[in-house]
Design a protein around this motif. Structure first.
Motif, short mmCIF file in Angstrom:
data_model
loop_
_atom_site.label_atom_id
_atom_site.label_comp_id
_atom_site.label_asym_id
_atom_site.label_seq_id
_atom_site.Cartn_x
_atom_site.Cartn_y
_atom_site.Cartn_z
N GLY A 1 0.83 -1.20 0.00
CA GLY A 1 0.00 0.00 0.00
C GLY A 1 0.86 1.25 0.00
O GLY A 1 2.01 1.25 0.44
N TYR A 2 0.32 2.34 -0.51
CA TYR A 2 1.07 3.59 -0.59
C TYR A 2 0.11 4.77 -0.60
O TYR A 2 -1.09 4.61 -0.76
N SER A 3 0.67 5.94 -0.41
CA SER A 3 -0.10 7.19 -0.47
C SER A 3 0.26 7.89 -1.78
O SER A 3 1.43 8.18 -2.04
N ASN A 4 -0.76 8.17 -2.60
CA ASN A 4 -0.48 8.76 -3.90
C ASN A 4 -0.27 10.28 -3.80
O ASN A 4 -0.23 10.84 -2.72
N VAL A 5 -0.14 10.94 -4.93
CA VAL A 5 0.15 12.37 -4.99
C VAL A 5 -0.95 13.19 -4.32
O VAL A 5 -0.69 14.22 -3.71
N ARG A 6 -2.18 12.74 -4.42
CA ARG A 6 -3.31 13.46 -3.81
C ARG A 6 -3.53 13.07 -2.35
O ARG A 6 -4.58 13.34 -1.79
N GLU A 7 -2.51 12.41 -1.77
CA GLU A 7 -2.54 11.97 -0.37
C GLU A 7 -3.66 10.97 -0.09
O GLU A 7 -4.17 10.88 1.02
N GLU A 8 -4.08 10.22 -1.11
CA GLU A 8 -5.07 9.16 -0.93
C GLU A 8 -4.34 7.85 -0.68
O GLU A 8 -3.32 7.57 -1.32
N LEU A 9 -4.84 7.07 0.24
CA LEU A 9 -4.22 5.79 0.56
C LEU A 9 -4.70 4.73 -0.43
O LEU A 9 -5.90 4.53 -0.63
N VAL A 10 -3.75 4.09 -1.09
CA VAL A 10 -4.05 3.02 -2.04
C VAL A 10 -3.66 1.71 -1.37
O VAL A 10 -2.53 1.55 -0.92
N ALA A 11 -4.62 0.79 -1.31
CA ALA A 11 -4.39 -0.50 -0.63
C ALA A 11 -3.44 -1.36 -1.45
O ALA A 11 -3.30 -1.19 -2.66
N ARG A 12 -2.78 -2.30 -0.78
CA ARG A 12 -1.87 -3.19 -1.49
C ARG A 12 -2.66 -4.07 -2.45
O ARG A 12 -3.84 -4.34 -2.25
N SER B 1 7.33 5.54 -5.38
CA SER B 1 6.82 5.38 -4.02
C SER B 1 5.41 5.96 -3.88
O SER B 1 4.72 5.66 -2.91
N ASP B 2 4.99 6.79 -4.82
CA ASP B 2 3.63 7.33 -4.76
C ASP B 2 2.79 6.96 -5.98
O ASP B 2 1.72 7.49 -6.19
N LEU B 3 3.26 6.02 -6.79
CA LEU B 3 2.50 5.52 -7.94
C LEU B 3 3.05 4.14 -8.29
O LEU B 3 4.16 4.03 -8.81
N LYS B 4 2.29 3.10 -8.01
CA LYS B 4 2.73 1.73 -8.27
C LYS B 4 1.80 1.08 -9.27
O LYS B 4 0.60 1.38 -9.31
N PRO C 1 12.50 4.36 -6.07
CA PRO C 1 12.09 4.74 -4.71
C PRO C 1 11.75 6.23 -4.58
O PRO C 1 11.48 6.70 -3.50
N TYR C 2 11.78 6.97 -5.66
CA TYR C 2 11.50 8.41 -5.61
C TYR C 2 10.02 8.66 -5.84
O TYR C 2 9.34 7.88 -6.49
N PRO C 3 9.52 9.77 -5.34
CA PRO C 3 8.12 10.12 -5.61
C PRO C 3 7.89 10.40 -7.09
O PRO C 3 8.79 10.86 -7.79
N HIS C 4 6.70 10.13 -7.54
CA HIS C 4 6.33 10.36 -8.94
C HIS C 4 6.46 11.83 -9.30
O HIS C 4 6.90 12.18 -10.38
N GLY C 5 6.09 12.74 -8.39
CA GLY C 5 6.20 14.18 -8.63
C GLY C 5 7.63 14.62 -8.86
O GLY C 5 7.89 15.57 -9.59
N TYR C 6 8.57 13.95 -8.24
CA TYR C 6 9.99 14.26 -8.42
C TYR C 6 10.39 14.09 -9.88
O TYR C 6 11.11 14.90 -10.44
N MET C 7 9.92 13.06 -10.51
CA MET C 7 10.25 12.81 -11.91
C MET C 7 9.61 13.85 -12.82
O MET C 7 10.18 14.25 -13.82
#
Length: 121
Positions: free
Chosen positions: A10-21, A40-43, A54-60
């Motif tokens: 599970g992870y937290s996406n760019v909009r701070e929504e929790l996405v289940a594993r 780490s924020d888009l799988k 391991p970097y956030p999607h927004g970083y790219m």
């Protein structure tokens, strides 16, 4: 998380929504997409192991925007250079003198006034 995992945690996406594993492949993925990939924020599920950053999607995205701005500026400078070179060539050929004029009047030796003066004396 390793790139060869079949379960995306599970992870937290760019909009701070929790996405289940979830397990790969999902119903919307292809049969060969069995690895967990992404940021780490888009799988997502993919078919190549080790495609995980391991970097956030927004970083790219910030890197992409910076690269696009840099490429745009470089392209603009190249166009300005090419246009300037074209204008300079056109001006050169338009203003190019047609013949060389040294400013000296050339005369035949037989009719030269200096020769006539010397032969009379």
């Amino acid at each position: 998380m390793s790139g060869g995992a079949r379960v995306c945690s599970g992870y937290s996406n760019v909009r701070e929504e929790l996405v289940a594993r979830f397990k790969c492949p999902r119903k919307t993925d292809g049969v060969d997409e069995v690895y967990c990939c992404g940021f780490s924020d888009l799988k997502y599920c993919c078919n190549e192991a080790g495609n995980y950053f391991p970097y956030p999607h927004g970083y790219m995205w910030s890197l992409s925007i910076g690269a696009m701005v840099g490429l745009g500026v470089a392209a603009l400078l190249l166009l300005i250079f090419i246009f300037s070179a074209f204008v300079m060539c056109c001006l050169y050929f338009y203003n190019k003198p047609q013949g060389l004029d040294s400013g000296l009047k050339l005369q035949s030796l037989a009719t030269s006034p200096l020769q006539e003066g010397k032969s009379n004396s």
